[in-house]
Structures are given as structure tokens and as C-alpha cells.
Enzyme design. Structure first.
Site, PDB file in Angstrom:
ATOM      1  N   ARG A 286       1.062  -1.095   0.005  1.00 35.05           N
ATOM      2  CA  ARG A 286      -0.071  -0.095  -0.120  1.00 35.05           C
ATOM      3  C   ARG A 286       0.698   1.315  -0.168  1.00 35.05           C
ATOM      4  O   ARG A 286       0.255   2.437  -0.593  1.00 35.05           O
ATOM      5  CB  ARG A 286      -0.655   0.017   1.388  1.00 35.05           C
ATOM      6  N   TYR A 287       1.742   1.019   0.989  1.00 31.31           N
ATOM      7  CA  TYR A 287       2.516   2.667   0.636  1.00 31.31           C
ATOM      8  C   TYR A 287       4.603   1.831   0.010  1.00 31.31           C
ATOM      9  O   TYR A 287       4.358   1.028   0.190  1.00 31.31           O
ATOM     10  CB  TYR A 287       3.174   2.763   2.784  1.00 31.31           C
TER      11      TYR A 287
ATOM     12  N   ARG B 197       7.579  -0.016   2.418  1.00 34.81           N
ATOM     13  CA  ARG B 197       6.821  -0.831   2.795  1.00 34.81           C
ATOM     14  C   ARG B 197       5.424  -1.866   2.657  1.00 34.81           C
ATOM     15  O   ARG B 197       4.537  -1.250   1.840  1.00 34.81           O
ATOM     16  CB  ARG B 197       5.972  -0.141   4.617  1.00 34.81           C
TER      17      ARG B 197
ATOM     18  N   CYS C 193      -4.677 -17.061  15.312  1.00 35.52           N
ATOM     19  CA  CYS C 193      -4.136 -15.820  16.607  1.00 35.52           C
ATOM     20  C   CYS C 193      -4.139 -17.152  17.109  1.00 35.52           C
ATOM     21  O   CYS C 193      -5.250 -17.604  17.072  1.00 35.52           O
ATOM     22  CB  CYS C 193      -4.443 -14.665  16.529  1.00 35.52           C
TER      23      CYS C 193
ATOM     24  N   CYS D 133      -9.135 -11.320  18.910  1.00 32.12           N
ATOM     25  CA  CYS D 133      -9.604 -10.253  19.060  1.00 32.12           C
ATOM     26  C   CYS D 133     -10.902 -10.229  18.301  1.00 32.12           C
ATOM     27  O   CYS D 133     -10.928 -10.083  17.472  1.00 32.12           O
ATOM     28  CB  CYS D 133      -8.943  -8.933  19.024  1.00 32.12           C
TER      29      CYS D 133
ATOM     30  N   CYS E  87     -10.991  -7.211  15.854  1.00 26.00           N
ATOM     31  CA  CYS E  87     -10.648  -7.233  14.930  1.00 26.00           C
ATOM     32  C   CYS E  87      -9.655  -6.006  12.742  1.00 26.00           C
ATOM     33  O   CYS E  87     -11.420  -6.993  12.823  1.00 26.00           O
ATOM     34  CB  CYS E  87      -9.783  -9.349  14.623  1.00 26.00           C
TER      35      CYS E  87
ATOM     36  N   ARG F  47      -8.720  -7.310  10.246  1.00 23.79           N
ATOM     37  CA  ARG F  47      -8.791  -7.935   9.518  1.00 23.79           C
ATOM     38  C   ARG F  47      -9.743  -8.813   9.485  1.00 23.79           C
ATOM     39  O   ARG F  47      -8.943 -10.935   9.182  1.00 23.79           O
ATOM     40  CB  ARG F  47      -7.156  -8.140   9.500  1.00 23.79           C
TER      41      ARG F  47
ATOM     42  N   ASP G 155     -11.220   0.349  13.087  1.00 23.65           N
ATOM     43  CA  ASP G 155     -11.690   1.007  11.820  1.00 23.65           C
ATOM     44  C   ASP G 155     -13.527   0.268  11.511  1.00 23.65           C
ATOM     45  O   ASP G 155     -13.525  -0.526  12.537  1.00 23.65           O
ATOM     46  CB  ASP G 155     -10.176  -0.453  10.760  1.00 23.65           C
TER      47      ASP G 155
ATOM     48  N   ASP H 199      -7.292   4.864   9.959  1.00 30.62           N
ATOM     49  CA  ASP H 199      -6.413   4.233   8.742  1.00 30.62           C
ATOM     50  C   ASP H 199      -8.364   4.357   8.071  1.00 30.62           C
ATOM     51  O   ASP H 199      -9.445   3.703   8.333  1.00 30.62           O
ATOM     52  CB  ASP H 199      -6.221   2.346   9.624  1.00 30.62           C
TER      53      ASP H 199
ATOM     54  N   LYS I 114      -3.400   5.228   6.366  1.00 33.86           N
ATOM     55  CA  LYS I 114      -3.055   5.798   7.563  1.00 33.86           C
ATOM     56  C   LYS I 114      -2.991   7.383   7.886  1.00 33.86           C
ATOM     57  O   LYS I 114      -1.822   7.463   6.503  1.00 33.86           O
ATOM     58  CB  LYS I 114      -1.736   5.137   8.159  1.00 33.86           C
TER      59      LYS I 114
HETATM   60  C1  PLP Z   1       0.098   0.492   8.654  1.00 37.74           C
HETATM   61  C2  PLP Z   1       0.222  -0.210   7.715  1.00 37.74           C
HETATM   62  C3  PLP Z   1       1.877  -0.185   7.471  1.00 37.74           C
HETATM   63  C4  PLP Z   1       2.845   0.590   8.036  1.00 37.74           C
HETATM   64  O1  PLP Z   1       1.985   1.745   8.271  1.00 37.74           O
HETATM   65  P1  PLP Z   1       3.635   2.683   9.569  1.00 37.74           P
HETATM   66  O2  PLP Z   1       2.443   4.000   9.725  1.00 37.74           O
HETATM   67  O3  PLP Z   1       4.481   2.799   8.648  1.00 37.74           O
HETATM   68  O4  PLP Z   1       3.164   2.021  10.515  1.00 37.74           O
HETATM   69  C5  PLP Z   1       2.251  -0.561   6.128  1.00 37.74           C
HETATM   70  N1  PLP Z   1       1.192  -1.277   5.703  1.00 37.74           N
HETATM   71  C6  PLP Z   1       0.028  -0.920   5.365  1.00 37.74           C
HETATM   72  C7  PLP Z   1      -1.023  -2.168   4.587  1.00 37.74           C
HETATM   73  C8  PLP Z   1      -1.028  -0.927   6.387  1.00 37.74           C
HETATM   74  O5  PLP Z   1      -1.667  -1.097   6.741  1.00 37.74           O
END
Ligand code: PLP
Length: 341
Positions: free
Chosen positions: A85-86, A89, A98, A102, A105, A107, A266, A303, A310
Site C-alpha cells: 500500500r505504501y 513498506r 491467532c 480479538c 480485529c 482483518r 476501523d 486508517d 493511515k
Molecule cells: C499500517 C500499515 C503499514 C505501516 O505503516 P506505518 O505508519 O509505517 O506503521 C504498512 N502497510 C500497510 C498496508 C499498513 O496498513
């Protein structure tokens, strides 16, 4: 101890009993509580542990804004177990299991769906993707809870990732320090050291979760050179109070854990009874900021639905800007100016 022994510890409320009745016919939602986490359960419907792990029939109430995949993660999945998504990362869903499911949750579209542990073939595909995408600097292992896997499977997964990308940073999202801290051993830590740098992101939501056992688990990780950060979720009837959030942060910092995020709930189907209105969250965080140091203060964040991502929920301290100055209010509400150049 039998996995279901916790059921003898508490007298079900009408809403808890109704969950089990409805779930057998129309639900299929998973319930699991570790014997350790159950040992923290109180026979009190307001118990903060109980609200996080014992289901009620409120989970069958869906509100208009709630979605199955509120973060739109599937839109950003080049493979079913990879979310990108980013830019820098990537997220790998290494298992759907799990130790404790939770009730809040985020997800549920994936967890406890029987998809099981990532296969070698899926892992290879993802390793190939990581190789082709060197803009990915951090890989987040989550699911499900990666630390429910055996140490040998954890080692194999880390090995494949680091072989493809020796330069990558690994984050592991896990509630094992909260719900099954005895699983944290020197053996696990030495695996994490071998394939590091590894950062652990855990989720303590209430100070009563920080017990001598969980403190021991944290100590083994941190003494082994594995930094631990906390991502709490703001939960109605669990931690929606300034005193509880302040005590949670202080206890975490005392145990060398940095409070990283405080997440707004969420929009997951069947979780409206656990969400806190954003306005209340903002008010709590304003008060919290007056009381806590920068080290103890988590970032309140939401988010956004539909894959918006986020964003921090911060009150701005800039109240006005002119051509030459920014005008700020400080925490006491007084106004100050600072030149723009
Ligand atoms: C939360 C999240 C991250 C990590 O985000 P940070 O702000 O760096 O903690 C990376 N990918 C996805 C899809 C996320 O939901």
C-alpha cells in the site's frame, strides 16, 4: 488446561450467551482464548480483558458504514498474502491464525478463515516480488499472528526473505507478548537476531495486560536487542479513559516499550459496540498530551476506509499564518508567533 476452560470462569451475560446461540447457525466467527489470557479474565462484564476476547451478539449488528475490507487491502495486493500500500513498506500475511481472536480485529476478512500458514510457493513468489521492488525497505509480517508459528517455521520464513533481500528491515506484528508471553524464549530471540534487524509491534490495550509474565517476555526481547513498540486500539469500555491510557503508556515506557500508535477503530462489520467516536478520541488525546512526555505519547491515527491509508489525527497548534509569521497556541492555550524564514 483445556482450551475452553475459561467458559467455566465466567457467568455469561445475556449478550454473550446470545452470541453462541446465533453463531452456531448464522455466524461461524472464531473464538479462541489462551489459558494465560483467560487467567486474567474476571467474572465482571466490564472486565477489559473480557470485552476484548469474549464475544457478544453485538457482533451480528452491522452498521451502514461498516465494511468487510474497510482498509481496501485487497486492492493493494499483488498476491493474496502480500499488501503493498505504501511505497517503502510491504505487508505479508504469514498465517490466518491467532492465539486469541480479538473481537475488534480489523482483518476479519482474512484471520481465522482457515487459509493456514503461508506455503513455500507463496513465500517464494513474495520473495521474488521483494527482489524486484527494492523500494521496499521494511516488510511487516502479520496475519494472523506470526509468532503463533513454530520457531522453525518462523526461521524458515525469515531466511527466505533475508536471502532475497539482505538489506530489508523486518517488523513483526504480534499479540503474543500480551496473550501468550511464555512463547517468548531465548531461542526465538536468537532467531530474530540472526535475521534482523527485527522490530516487534505489539498491542497492549490496557495496563492490566502488563503482568509479570508479559514484562518478562518483553525483557527477553528487548535485552536481546529487539526493539518493541506498542500499537493500541482505542476501544469502548476498555481504554476510553485518560487515566487508563496514561497508565498504559507509563507502564509501557517503564518496560522500555515505546507507545507508537493509538488507533481509532476501523469500520469492521460487527464492531460498532467497541468503537469510540472520533470526537471523544480527540478529546482524550488532547488531555493525554497535557499529561504525557513525548516518549510516552502515542500518535492517534485512523486508517481511512476504501484504502485511503493511515492519517494522524492531530490537533493543529498553528492557529493562523501570515506572510511573515506562523501563529501558534501552546498547550495552555496562549498565542505565540514564529517567523516563517
Ligand atoms: C499500517 C500499515 C503499514 C505501516 O505503516 P506505518 O505508519 O509505517 O506503521 C504498512 N502497510 C500497510 C498496508 C499498513 O496498513
Amino acid at each position: 488446561m483445556n482450551r475452553d476452560n475459561w467458559k467455566n470462569k465466567i457467568d455469561f451475560t445475556a449478550h454473550e450467551a446470545a452470541f453462541f446461540e446465533k453463531n452456531s447457525t448464522q455466524g461461524g466467527l472464531q473464538v479462541s482464548i489462551t489459558p494465560y489470557y483467560a487467567s486474567l479474565l474476571k467474572n465482571d462484564p466490564q472486565c477489559p480483558i473480557r470485552r476484548q476476547c469474549v464475544p457478544t451478539d453485538h457482533e451480528f449488528i452491522y452498521t451502514e458504514d461498516e465494511l468487510a475490507d474497510p482498509l481496501g487491502e485487497q486492492k493493494h495486493s499483488p498476491f493474496s498474502r502480500l499488501i503493498h500500500r505504501y511505497p517503502d513498506r510491504g505487508v505479508i500475511l504469514v498465517t490466518d491464525r491467532c492465539a486469541v481472536y480479538c473481537r475488534h480485529c480489523f482483518r476479519k476478512r482474512f484471520t481465522a478463515t482457515g487459509r493456514g500458514v503461508i506455503s513455500n510457493r507463496e513465500l517464494k513468489e513474495i520473495a521474488g516480488y521483494l527482489k524486484d521492488h527494492d523500494e521496499i525497505f521494511e516488510v511487516l509480517l502479520t496475519g494472523g499472528d506470526p509468532l503463533t508459528l513454530s520457531n522453525s517455521r518462523i526461521k524458515e520464513i525469515l531466511e527466505v526473505i533475508k536471502e532475497a533481500r539482505p538489506d530489508i528491515v523486518i517488523r513483526i506484528g504480534t499479540r503474543i507478548p500480551v496473550v501468550d508471553p511464555a512463547k517468548i524464549s531465548e531461542t526465538l530471540v536468537s532467531i530474530l537476531q540472526t535475521y534482523g534487524p527485527v522490530w516487534i509491534l505489539t498491542q497492549f490495550n490496557h495496563p492490566v495486560e502488563i503482568t509479570p509474565e508479559s514484562a518478562r517476555g518483553l525483557r527477553i526481547l528487548i535485552n536481546g536487542g529487539i526493539p518493541v513498540l506498542n500499537q493500541a486500539v482505542l476501544l469502548q469500555g476498555v481504554n476510553d479513559s485518560v487515566d487508563i491510557l496514561a497508565e498504559l503508556s507509563h507502564t509501557l515506557v517503564f518496560n522500555r516499550v515505546k507507545p507508537y500508535y493509538l488507533f481509532q477503530g476501523d469500520l469492521i462489520r460487527g464492531t460498532s459496540h467497541l468503537r469510540v467516536p472520533i470526537d471523544k478520541g480527540m478529546e482524550l488525546v488532547r488531555e493525554l498530551r497535557k499529561r504525557l512526555s513525548g516518549l510516552a505519547m502515542p500518535q492517534y491515527a485512523v486508517d481511512l476506509p476504501d484504502g485511503g491509508g493511515k492519517v494522524p489525527l492531530t490537533e493543529s497548534y498553528i492557529i493562523e499564518e501570515t506572510k511573515s509569521y506562523y501563529f501558534f497556541k501552546n498547550r495552555e492555550g496562549d498565542t505565540y508567533k514564529y517567523p516563517r524564514d
